[in-house]
Design an enzyme around this catalytic site. Structure first.
Site, PDB file in Angstrom:
ATOM      1  N   TYR A  29      -2.392  -0.879  10.457  1.00 50.40           N
ATOM      2  CA  TYR A  29      -2.328  -1.152   9.020  1.00 50.40           C
ATOM      3  C   TYR A  29      -1.040  -0.599   8.415  1.00 50.40           C
ATOM      4  CZ  TYR A  29      -3.808  -1.205   4.104  1.00 50.40           C
ATOM      5  OH  TYR A  29      -3.882  -1.426   2.750  1.00 50.40           O
ATOM      6  N   LYS A  69       1.998  -2.637   6.633  1.00 52.17           N
ATOM      7  CA  LYS A  69       2.333  -2.412   5.229  1.00 52.17           C
ATOM      8  C   LYS A  69       3.761  -1.890   5.065  1.00 52.17           C
ATOM      9  CE  LYS A  69      -1.442  -3.873   3.342  1.00 52.17           C
ATOM     10  NZ  LYS A  69      -1.440  -5.071   2.487  1.00 52.17           N
ATOM     11  N   SER A 126       0.850  -1.189   0.000  1.00 45.38           N
ATOM     12  CA  SER A 126       0.000   0.000   0.000  1.00 45.38           C
ATOM     13  C   SER A 126       0.882   1.233   0.000  1.00 45.38           C
ATOM     14  CB  SER A 126      -0.889  -0.005   1.249  1.00 45.38           C
ATOM     15  OG  SER A 126      -1.561   1.229   1.410  1.00 45.38           O
TER      16      SER A 126
END
Length: 300
Positions: free
Chosen positions: A185, A189, A172
């Site tokens: 998150y 990532k 991402s």
């Protein structure tokens, strides 16, 4: 001092490499064939994983689809079969290492050696540190990065033995630029991007030239996982656009794919600009989405 002198001696090579890269911008890259390749895609029951499966099906690859959602997996498989592909499905919990290893053993015994591995499965919780439950933090890392280790350990040896294969990491933009209220998150990532880079370097150090790596780093994608995302960089990306770019990157063996391309420029700016200016720039980018803020709840 010697190191600085060595760097100066590399300056002519830098100029040549820059010119070479500039010229390559105007030369279409050759796309490799993936017909007959055994392609394993995690998180294939929805979104990017599902659309990626469709594209490989069109290219006559043999598909191995993993997902925890049996219904979504079956829907993806049915469409791929309609496109003429041979498809095998496995209900796999990518947060469970033993489930990954046992499923990988079945794949190798029943189907053969996977030659293209797409680590796509992911989870996201839109909340600040205090509103993110401990189990959610653990699940984020188990799926978003630890699963990459287990799948790669399972399938990479055959690729290395054959000096042929491709490991695809779906990361991402949040693996390069931090975003408030996506703490778990972003952390996972950033790890995924690091995994891709370190694996790429490790394969090079071992002189395994036939196993390629690709990392996908898109901005917000309209898959429903993050509610009402917005940013001054543009609207949320449509999954079809992202998968088109991903497939082109895989077929042309591109190492890093930023969508939009301006993300690459922002990653450079973050390393060279003063912190005060970066704070203003991030406010201008104005990333927003629905999130649960536990800190305010605690303060009341």
């Amino acid at each position: 001092m010697k190191f600085l002198l060595d760097l100066l001696l590399l300056l002519p090579l830098l100029i040549v490499c820059c010119l070479e890269s500039f010229v390559k911008l105007f030369i279409p890259k050759r796309r490799k064939s993936v017909a007959g390749e055994i392609v394993l895609i995690t998180g294939a029951g929805h979104g990017i994983g599902r659309l990626t499966a469709y594209e490989f099906a069109k290219l006559k690859s043999k598909l191995v689809l993993w997902d925890i959602n049996k219904h979504g997996l079956e829907e993806t498989a049915a469409k791929c079969k309609g496109l003429g592909a041979k498809v095998y499905t496995f209900v796999v919990d990518c947060s469970n290492r033993e489930d990954i290893y046992s499923s990988a053993k079945k794949v190798k015994a029943e189907i053969g050696d996977v030659s293209i591995l797409v680590n796509n499965a992911g989870v996201v919780y839109t909340s600040d540190l205090f509103a993110t439950q401990d189990a959610q933090i653990e699940k984020t890392f188990e799926v978003n990065i630890l699963a990459h280790f287990w799948t790669t350990k399972a399938f990479l040896p055959a690729m290395m033995k054959n000096n042929h294969g491709h490991v695809v990491t779906v990361a991402s933009a949040a693996g390069h630029i931090s975003v408030p209220f996506l703490l778990a998150y972003c952390s996972s990532k950033f790890s995924a991007v690091g995994f891709h880079k370190a694996l790429t370097d490790e394969l090079a150090a071992l002189q395994i030239t036939g196993v390629k790596t690709t990392c996908l780093c898109p901005n917000f994608v309209n898959t429903g996982f993050i509610k009402n995302p917005s940013t001054s960089l543009g609207p949320a990306l449509e999954p079809e656009e992202v998968v088109n770019r991903l497939m082109n990157g895989i077929l042309t063996e591109q190492k890093m794919i930023f969508i939009p391309s301006s993300i690459a420029f922002l990653t450079i700016l973050e390393r060279i600009l003063p912190e005060r200016f970066l704070a203003v720039l991030k406010r201008k980018i104005n990333i927003k989405f629905d999130a649960v803020i536990g800190y305010k709840m605690k303060a009341q």
